[in-house]
Write a protein that holds these residues in place. Structure first.
Motif, short mmCIF file in Angstrom:
data_model
loop_
_atom_site.label_atom_id
_atom_site.label_comp_id
_atom_site.label_asym_id
_atom_site.label_seq_id
_atom_site.Cartn_x
_atom_site.Cartn_y
_atom_site.Cartn_z
N SER A 109 4.12 -1.74 6.25
CA SER A 109 2.85 -1.28 5.67
C SER A 109 2.17 -0.25 6.57
O SER A 109 2.15 -0.40 7.79
N ALA B 129 -2.42 5.89 -7.52
CA ALA B 129 -1.31 5.96 -6.55
C ALA B 129 -0.02 5.46 -7.19
O ALA B 129 1.03 6.09 -7.03
N GLY C 70 0.86 -1.20 0.00
CA GLY C 70 0.00 0.00 0.00
C GLY C 70 0.88 1.23 0.00
O GLY C 70 0.82 2.06 0.90
N THR C 71 1.67 1.38 -1.06
CA THR C 71 2.75 2.38 -1.05
C THR C 71 2.27 3.82 -1.25
O THR C 71 2.97 4.77 -0.90
N GLY C 72 1.07 4.02 -1.82
CA GLY C 72 0.57 5.38 -2.02
C GLY C 72 1.52 6.19 -2.89
O GLY C 72 1.87 5.78 -4.00
N THR D 70 3.79 -2.08 -3.51
CA THR D 70 2.53 -2.43 -4.18
C THR D 70 1.43 -1.45 -3.80
O THR D 70 1.49 -0.80 -2.76
N ASP D 71 0.42 -1.40 -4.65
CA ASP D 71 -0.80 -0.69 -4.30
C ASP D 71 -1.91 -1.20 -5.21
O ASP D 71 -1.66 -1.65 -6.32
N GLN D 72 -3.11 -1.12 -4.70
CA GLN D 72 -4.26 -1.51 -5.51
C GLN D 72 -4.64 -0.40 -6.48
O GLN D 72 -5.20 -0.66 -7.54
N SER D 73 -4.33 0.83 -6.11
CA SER D 73 -4.76 2.00 -6.88
C SER D 73 -3.76 2.33 -7.99
O SER D 73 -2.57 2.57 -7.73
N ALA E 89 -7.74 4.93 0.76
CA ALA E 89 -6.44 5.00 1.43
C ALA E 89 -6.63 5.18 2.93
O ALA E 89 -5.69 5.01 3.71
N GLN F 267 1.04 -3.48 -9.15
CA GLN F 267 -0.37 -3.26 -8.79
C GLN F 267 -1.01 -4.57 -8.32
O GLN F 267 -0.76 -5.63 -8.89
#
Ligand code: SAM
Length: 284
Positions: free
Chosen positions: A187, A148, A120-122, A142-145, A211, A169
């Motif tokens: 995290s 981001a 969830g690096t933003g 990593t991030d889902q967005s 977020a 991602q």
């Protein structure tokens, strides 16, 4: 008339707190005149062009309506680096520097070379601050967005760290192949409960909801990250997660239930239990 538009008078007439007004004015001076922040003092009798004045008035109005300063000026300092930030990504918080410090201590224990995962690096804050401070580490972030990750990629390029920071991602560990192992997992996931009234207040109103909250009780992302950690940690590898000021007992408990050892809590500068860490001694 021109008297009224001098920097000095614009700043002293501003309804914003002086610190904020000066940050916004420094941004206007840099954009329109390529002047450094020190020009706020050295050029305080300067009269802004109508274009620059329009931008100043617009920034001031947006700030008065609550928009975060970091979005308005497009940047935020974090652990010695400057990050580009924009709507769509969390504005890095000073308390998150604690995770970076814990990561750096572990990297020193490993004599400088380590494989690190930032989930969830933003904006890339944790991953890039670590890579910047520890020249031998390799970081996967990593991030889902996708928004981001675009911003994290821009930051990696601006900081010339893209060779050591890989961006992927996906949802938590699903972004990784099963046989990947790390020495350190860090995290700062969404941990605000969906019932928390702060979500409707201040800067948080402008930040991406995904977020901030897990849309549940605040613990579900922490739970997923802790539950999956041992499968992706080297023997004796360290996981450290940031959590809310009142979530320490629950997070420590999650770590113990999962079988992590050497579970510890870490205080932020305000004295709140802000991070929990544990180790994979399972030898997986
Ligand atoms: C609190 S923000 C932290 C951002 C950055 N690490 C920092 O400290 O400034 C949480 C981040 O987790 C990401 N996120 C939320 N759910 C996720 C998921 N299921 N998998 C991966 N990332 C996720 C969000 O998009 C957001 O960038």
């Amino acid at each position: 008339m021109s008297q009224e538009l001098s920097l000095r008078s614009l700043l002293s007439d501003s309804p914003l707190p002086q610190g904020e007004a000066r940050l916004l004015m420094a941004y206007v001076l840099e954009k329109h005149y390529q002047l450094p922040r020190s020009a706020l003092l050295s050029h305080d009798d300067m009269v802004l062009s109508s274009e620059a004045n329009l931008q100043w008035q617009s920034l001031q109005s947006k700030r008065l309506a609550g928009e975060p300063i970091a979005y308005l000026i497009g940047k935020r300092g974090f652990h010695g680096i400057e990050l580009y930030v924009a709507p769509g990504v969390l504005i890095p918080r000073p308390e998150t520097e604690l995770l970076v410090e814990i990561g750096l201590q572990e990297i020193a224990r490993l004599h400088g070379a380590a494989k690190v995962l930032d989930l969830g690096t933003g904006s890339g804050a944790i991953a890039l601050a670590l890579a910047n401070a520890a020249p031998q580490v390799l970081v996967t972030a990593t991030d889902q967005s996708s928004k981001a990750l675009d911003i994290a990629k821009t930051n990696a390029q601006l900081l010339k760290l893209e060779a050591r920071v890989q961006l992927i991602q996906g949802s938590w560990y699903k972004a990784l192949s099963d046989d990947t192992r790390f020495d350190i997992i860090l995290s700062n996931p969404p941990y605000i409960s969906n019932l928390d009234p702060h979500l409707g207040q201040g800067d948080l109103r402008f930040e991406p909801i995904s977020a901030l909250t897990d849309h549940g009780n605040g613990l579900s992302c922490l739970e997923a990250i802790i539950a999956g950690a041992q499968a992706y940690l080297n023997p004796n590898g360290l996981i450290a997660v940031e959590h809310g000021y009142d979530q320490s007992d629950a997070v420590v408990n999650l770590m113990k239930i999962t079988g992590l050892s050497d579970v510890q809590t870490h205080l932020d500068l305000a004295g709140h239990r802000r991070v929990a860490s544990g180790r994979n001694t399972g030898g997986q």
